[in-house]
Each structure stands twice: as C-alpha cells, then as structure tokens.
Design a protein around this motif. Sequence first.
Motif, PDB file in Angstrom:
ATOM      1  N   THR A 160       0.743  -1.323  -0.019  1.00 19.04           N
ATOM      2  CA  THR A 160      -0.011  -0.076  -0.034  1.00 19.04           C
ATOM      3  C   THR A 160       0.722   1.458  -0.030  1.00 19.04           C
ATOM      4  OG1 THR A 160       0.001  -0.314   2.252  1.00 19.04           O
ATOM      5  CG2 THR A 160      -2.023  -1.287   1.002  1.00 19.04           C
ATOM      6  N   GLY A 161       1.952   1.122  -0.345  1.00 18.86           N
ATOM      7  CA  GLY A 161       2.987   2.415  -0.100  1.00 18.86           C
ATOM      8  C   GLY A 161       3.299   3.011  -1.408  1.00 18.86           C
ATOM      9  N   GLY A 162       2.569   2.824  -2.566  1.00 17.00           N
ATOM     10  CA  GLY A 162       2.695   3.384  -3.703  1.00 17.00           C
ATOM     11  C   GLY A 162       3.937   2.782  -4.558  1.00 17.00           C
ATOM     12  N   VAL A 163       4.798   3.727  -4.733  1.00 16.86           N
ATOM     13  CA  VAL A 163       6.094   3.476  -5.598  1.00 16.86           C
ATOM     14  C   VAL A 163       6.897   2.507  -5.060  1.00 16.86           C
ATOM     15  CG1 VAL A 163       8.288   4.415  -6.603  1.00 16.86           C
ATOM     16  CG2 VAL A 163       6.288   5.925  -6.212  1.00 16.86           C
ATOM     17  N   ILE A 164       7.349   1.440  -5.954  1.00 16.23           N
ATOM     18  CA  ILE A 164       8.145   0.365  -5.495  1.00 16.23           C
ATOM     19  C   ILE A 164       9.476   0.740  -5.920  1.00 16.23           C
ATOM     20  CG2 ILE A 164       8.680  -2.155  -5.777  1.00 16.23           C
ATOM     21  CD1 ILE A 164       5.795  -2.485  -6.839  1.00 16.23           C
ATOM     22  N   HIS A 165      10.315   1.134  -4.920  1.00 17.56           N
ATOM     23  CA  HIS A 165      11.654   1.643  -4.948  1.00 17.56           C
ATOM     24  C   HIS A 165      12.568   0.939  -5.714  1.00 17.56           C
ATOM     25  CE1 HIS A 165      10.289   6.054  -3.668  1.00 17.56           C
ATOM     26  NE2 HIS A 165       9.771   5.408  -2.792  1.00 17.56           N
ATOM     27  N   GLY A 166      13.111   1.275  -6.580  1.00 20.23           N
ATOM     28  CA  GLY A 166      14.206   0.185  -7.311  1.00 20.23           C
ATOM     29  C   GLY A 166      13.581  -0.982  -8.046  1.00 20.23           C
ATOM     30  N   GLY A 167      12.294  -0.820  -8.277  1.00 16.89           N
ATOM     31  CA  GLY A 167      11.522  -1.927  -8.781  1.00 16.89           C
ATOM     32  C   GLY A 167      11.429  -1.983 -10.224  1.00 16.89           C
ATOM     33  N   GLY A 168      12.250  -1.254 -10.915  1.00 14.69           N
ATOM     34  CA  GLY A 168      12.166  -1.119 -12.370  1.00 14.69           C
ATOM     35  C   GLY A 168      10.992  -0.649 -13.113  1.00 14.69           C
ATOM     36  N   TYR A 169      10.711  -1.434 -14.082  1.00 12.03           N
ATOM     37  CA  TYR A 169       9.331  -1.040 -14.986  1.00 12.03           C
ATOM     38  C   TYR A 169       8.135  -1.730 -14.392  1.00 12.03           C
ATOM     39  CZ  TYR A 169      10.931  -5.176 -17.224  1.00 12.03           C
ATOM     40  OH  TYR A 169      11.484  -6.459 -17.310  1.00 12.03           O
ATOM     41  N   ALA A 170       8.267  -2.574 -13.269  1.00 11.79           N
ATOM     42  CA  ALA A 170       7.289  -3.618 -12.828  1.00 11.79           C
ATOM     43  C   ALA A 170       5.837  -2.863 -12.993  1.00 11.79           C
ATOM     44  CB  ALA A 170       7.294  -4.095 -11.777  1.00 11.79           C
ATOM     45  N   SER A 171       5.643  -1.587 -12.073  1.00 12.70           N
ATOM     46  CA  SER A 171       4.481  -0.816 -11.998  1.00 12.70           C
ATOM     47  C   SER A 171       3.986  -0.374 -13.363  1.00 12.70           C
ATOM     48  CB  SER A 171       4.597   0.315 -10.958  1.00 12.70           C
ATOM     49  OG  SER A 171       4.966   0.007  -9.832  1.00 12.70           O
ATOM     50  N   LYS A 172       4.879   0.189 -14.245  1.00  8.85           N
ATOM     51  CA  LYS A 172       4.410   0.621 -15.657  1.00  8.85           C
ATOM     52  C   LYS A 172       3.706  -0.488 -16.563  1.00  8.85           C
ATOM     53  CE  LYS A 172       5.576   5.083 -15.256  1.00  8.85           C
ATOM     54  NZ  LYS A 172       4.621   6.049 -15.483  1.00  8.85           N
ATOM     55  N   LEU A 173       4.422  -1.768 -16.521  1.00  6.01           N
ATOM     56  CA  LEU A 173       3.975  -2.954 -17.053  1.00  6.01           C
ATOM     57  C   LEU A 173       2.521  -3.290 -16.659  1.00  6.01           C
ATOM     58  CD1 LEU A 173       4.145  -4.700 -19.520  1.00  6.01           C
ATOM     59  CD2 LEU A 173       5.746  -6.287 -17.974  1.00  6.01           C
ATOM     60  N   LEU A 174       2.457  -3.263 -15.169  1.00  8.42           N
ATOM     61  CA  LEU A 174       1.118  -3.784 -14.642  1.00  8.42           C
ATOM     62  C   LEU A 174       0.055  -2.600 -15.063  1.00  8.42           C
ATOM     63  CD1 LEU A 174      -0.458  -5.315 -12.604  1.00  8.42           C
ATOM     64  CD2 LEU A 174       0.150  -3.571 -10.721  1.00  8.42           C
ATOM     65  N   ASP A 175       0.175  -1.267 -15.288  1.00  9.84           N
ATOM     66  CA  ASP A 175      -0.602  -0.395 -15.924  1.00  9.84           C
ATOM     67  C   ASP A 175      -0.925  -0.756 -17.267  1.00  9.84           C
ATOM     68  OD1 ASP A 175      -0.588   0.935 -13.404  1.00  9.84           O
ATOM     69  OD2 ASP A 175       0.904   2.566 -14.052  1.00  9.84           O
ATOM     70  N   ALA A 176       0.212  -0.848 -18.216  1.00 12.43           N
ATOM     71  CA  ALA A 176      -0.074  -1.259 -19.650  1.00 12.43           C
ATOM     72  C   ALA A 176      -1.137  -2.626 -19.426  1.00 12.43           C
ATOM     73  CB  ALA A 176       1.283  -1.488 -20.450  1.00 12.43           C
ATOM     74  N   LEU A 177      -0.967  -3.631 -18.833  1.00 17.18           N
ATOM     75  CA  LEU A 177      -1.620  -4.889 -18.936  1.00 17.18           C
ATOM     76  C   LEU A 177      -3.208  -4.660 -18.136  1.00 17.18           C
ATOM     77  CD1 LEU A 177       1.196  -7.402 -17.388  1.00 17.18           C
ATOM     78  CD2 LEU A 177       0.210  -7.210 -19.790  1.00 17.18           C
ATOM     79  N   THR A 178      -3.243  -3.743 -17.389  1.00 14.63           N
ATOM     80  CA  THR A 178      -4.526  -3.348 -16.826  1.00 14.63           C
ATOM     81  C   THR A 178      -5.380  -2.563 -17.792  1.00 14.63           C
ATOM     82  OG1 THR A 178      -3.602  -3.172 -14.486  1.00 14.63           O
ATOM     83  CG2 THR A 178      -5.608  -2.158 -15.111  1.00 14.63           C
ATOM     84  N   VAL A 179      -4.737  -1.711 -18.726  1.00 17.37           N
ATOM     85  CA  VAL A 179      -5.315  -1.032 -19.690  1.00 17.37           C
ATOM     86  C   VAL A 179      -5.948  -2.044 -20.778  1.00 17.37           C
ATOM     87  CG1 VAL A 179      -5.084   0.424 -21.531  1.00 17.37           C
ATOM     88  CG2 VAL A 179      -4.308   1.103 -19.516  1.00 17.37           C
ATOM     89  N   ARG A 180      -5.201  -3.141 -20.803  1.00 14.82           N
ATOM     90  CA  ARG A 180      -5.429  -3.965 -21.966  1.00 14.82           C
ATOM     91  C   ARG A 180      -6.367  -5.248 -21.569  1.00 14.82           C
ATOM     92  NH1 ARG A 180      -1.213  -1.491 -23.174  1.00 14.82           N
ATOM     93  NH2 ARG A 180      -0.739  -1.093 -25.208  1.00 14.82           N
ATOM     94  N   ASN A 181      -6.871  -5.069 -20.110  1.00 18.79           N
ATOM     95  CA  ASN A 181      -7.919  -6.199 -19.510  1.00 18.79           C
ATOM     96  C   ASN A 181      -7.081  -7.381 -19.181  1.00 18.79           C
ATOM     97  OD1 ASN A 181      -9.973  -4.271 -19.323  1.00 18.79           O
ATOM     98  ND2 ASN A 181     -10.413  -4.615 -21.412  1.00 18.79           N
ATOM     99  N   VAL A 182      -5.954  -7.328 -18.962  1.00 12.83           N
ATOM    100  CA  VAL A 182      -5.082  -8.743 -18.614  1.00 12.83           C
ATOM    101  C   VAL A 182      -4.888  -8.753 -17.130  1.00 12.83           C
ATOM    102  CG1 VAL A 182      -2.626  -9.804 -18.918  1.00 12.83           C
ATOM    103  CG2 VAL A 182      -3.839  -8.525 -20.767  1.00 12.83           C
ATOM    104  N   PRO A 183      -5.285  -9.988 -16.624  1.00 12.54           N
ATOM    105  CA  PRO A 183      -4.972  -9.956 -15.022  1.00 12.54           C
ATOM    106  C   PRO A 183      -3.493 -10.044 -14.729  1.00 12.54           C
ATOM    107  CG  PRO A 183      -6.656 -11.790 -15.852  1.00 12.54           C
ATOM    108  CD  PRO A 183      -6.192 -11.063 -16.982  1.00 12.54           C
ATOM    109  N   ALA A 184      -3.122  -9.103 -13.874  1.00 12.61           N
ATOM    110  CA  ALA A 184      -1.712  -9.275 -13.637  1.00 12.61           C
ATOM    111  C   ALA A 184      -1.339  -8.813 -12.064  1.00 12.61           C
ATOM    112  CB  ALA A 184      -1.062  -8.032 -14.532  1.00 12.61           C
ATOM    113  N   VAL A 185      -0.147  -9.359 -11.548  1.00 15.29           N
ATOM    114  CA  VAL A 185       0.204  -8.993 -10.321  1.00 15.29           C
ATOM    115  C   VAL A 185       1.721  -8.590 -10.256  1.00 15.29           C
ATOM    116  CG1 VAL A 185       0.306 -11.691  -9.792  1.00 15.29           C
ATOM    117  CG2 VAL A 185       0.201  -9.862  -7.849  1.00 15.29           C
ATOM    118  N   VAL A 186       2.179  -7.755  -9.382  1.00 19.74           N
ATOM    119  CA  VAL A 186       3.482  -7.669  -9.010  1.00 19.74           C
ATOM    120  C   VAL A 186       3.883  -8.233  -7.954  1.00 19.74           C
ATOM    121  CG1 VAL A 186       5.291  -5.732  -8.572  1.00 19.74           C
ATOM    122  CG2 VAL A 186       3.440  -5.431 -10.451  1.00 19.74           C
TER     123      VAL A 186
END
Length: 242
Positions: A160-186
């Motif tokens: 629940t802390g927002g940014v995953i510091h040092g986590g690379g592009y994981a959050s951005k890819l999660l957003d891209a998959l969500t927009v495309r209606n793909v179930p995804a988890v980081v």
Amino acid sequence: MFSFKRELDFTGYSFIVPSVSVGNVPQLAVDAVIETLQLEPIGLLWSPALVPIVGAPAFGHTANDTMTTAAELYISQEKKLLVLQLRAPLVGPLRQAFLDELGDFVRDRKLSHVILLSSCFSYEKFDIRTGPFRYVANELYETQAPDAVHLKDDRWTKHTGGVIHGGGYASKLLDALTVRNVPAVVFFMYVSEGDNTAEGLMLARMLNAISGERMLASEQADFRWPSSWKHLFGTSHPRTLY
C-alpha cells in the motif's frame, strides 16, 4: 517483437516476467525456475529498447544450448507456463513503447495472466512486523485469475506504499496490462545489493507458492542453481588474509 523457434498457441498460459530491479533478484529467481524445470527455449525477444548483450550459455540442461542474449523466452507445455528472461535494462526513452508492445503480445496471444517479479530497496520497508514479500494486483487478477486465492497468505502482504523503489518497470507494465484487460500481479521482495543468490532462490520459492505450487509440488526437491551462477561473484576470499 518475438522470434519463435516454432509457432505455438499460448491461450491460457501463465506468463512470468521479471523486472530489472534491485540486486537482479527477479532475474535470479527466473534463472532458478528455468534450470529446475528444465524449460525449453522457445524464442528470442528483439527490441531497440533493450541494451544488446551476448554471453556464454546460462544453462546446461539442453544439448543444443546456444549463447545467452538480452531476452529469451522459455516454455513448459505440460504446465502451460511461459517465462521471459531479461538480462539487460531498457533504454529510457523507448521503455513505454516496449511495455506497450509486450502488453499487446499478452493480450493478443490470450495468455491467462501475468506474474511480474520485482524487488525493492530494503531500507524502504518500514513495517518490521511483516516479512519481506509484497504484492500489487489489478482487479482482474484478484477476481478472475485462477491463482488469486493464494494472495491470502501470511507470508506476504498487499503493498500500500505506492512506488516500488528500485523496482524497475514493474508498475508501468502492470498499468499497461490493466489497460488491456489482462489479469496481472506484481510480486516483489525487499532486498539489499550484494550476493543476492539466496534471495533469488527465496523469491522463486515464494513465486511457486503464490502460483499454487504450479512449478514444484511440496514433496519435490528445492529449486536449483544454474551452472552460470558459479561465475557471478568470483572465488571466495583467500584465508591467508587472516
């Protein structure tokens, strides 16, 4: 984007994708999965967003192992599992185009869901009462993914802390998959830089658990090191120093 050795139908497959992040722990976990399950190399990923690299074979479980490249795709048809291994960072200005293209591939090939592996700087972990593992899932994963039931486990908690510091592009890819209606988890782990082989194996074990022991049943042996790991950190220190 992908160059396949042969054409396959990926409908209903689980897709594991590492994000280049702190300590390269996700890449180490994926290495352990590929080595232990002896996954078949099925294709290569080509993109101008990837820094090109080449090296000796990372695994020794197939007779026709070839050189290691920046991005490789592995498969288990028996387990309906697709695994991407990335060994290079993304070029900043081209990152979003790469993530969009990867999201299109997942949607168009009708993969079941995506598990994104990542890691986060350990000094960002403020809750000392919980373990080092966290997850962030989109609503589709929580309501539709067959493995979503395993999110309720004392070994990890929802981030629940927002940014995953040092986590690379994981959050951005999660957003891209969500927009495309793909179930995804980081799914990520708090780590410190250093010899992170132990953390890589730990993340592989927890990946197996959060996916319902899809890779290794509880009575089976643990994940194994690939032969290439013996070159990661050189030899041990000479005892004559002391």
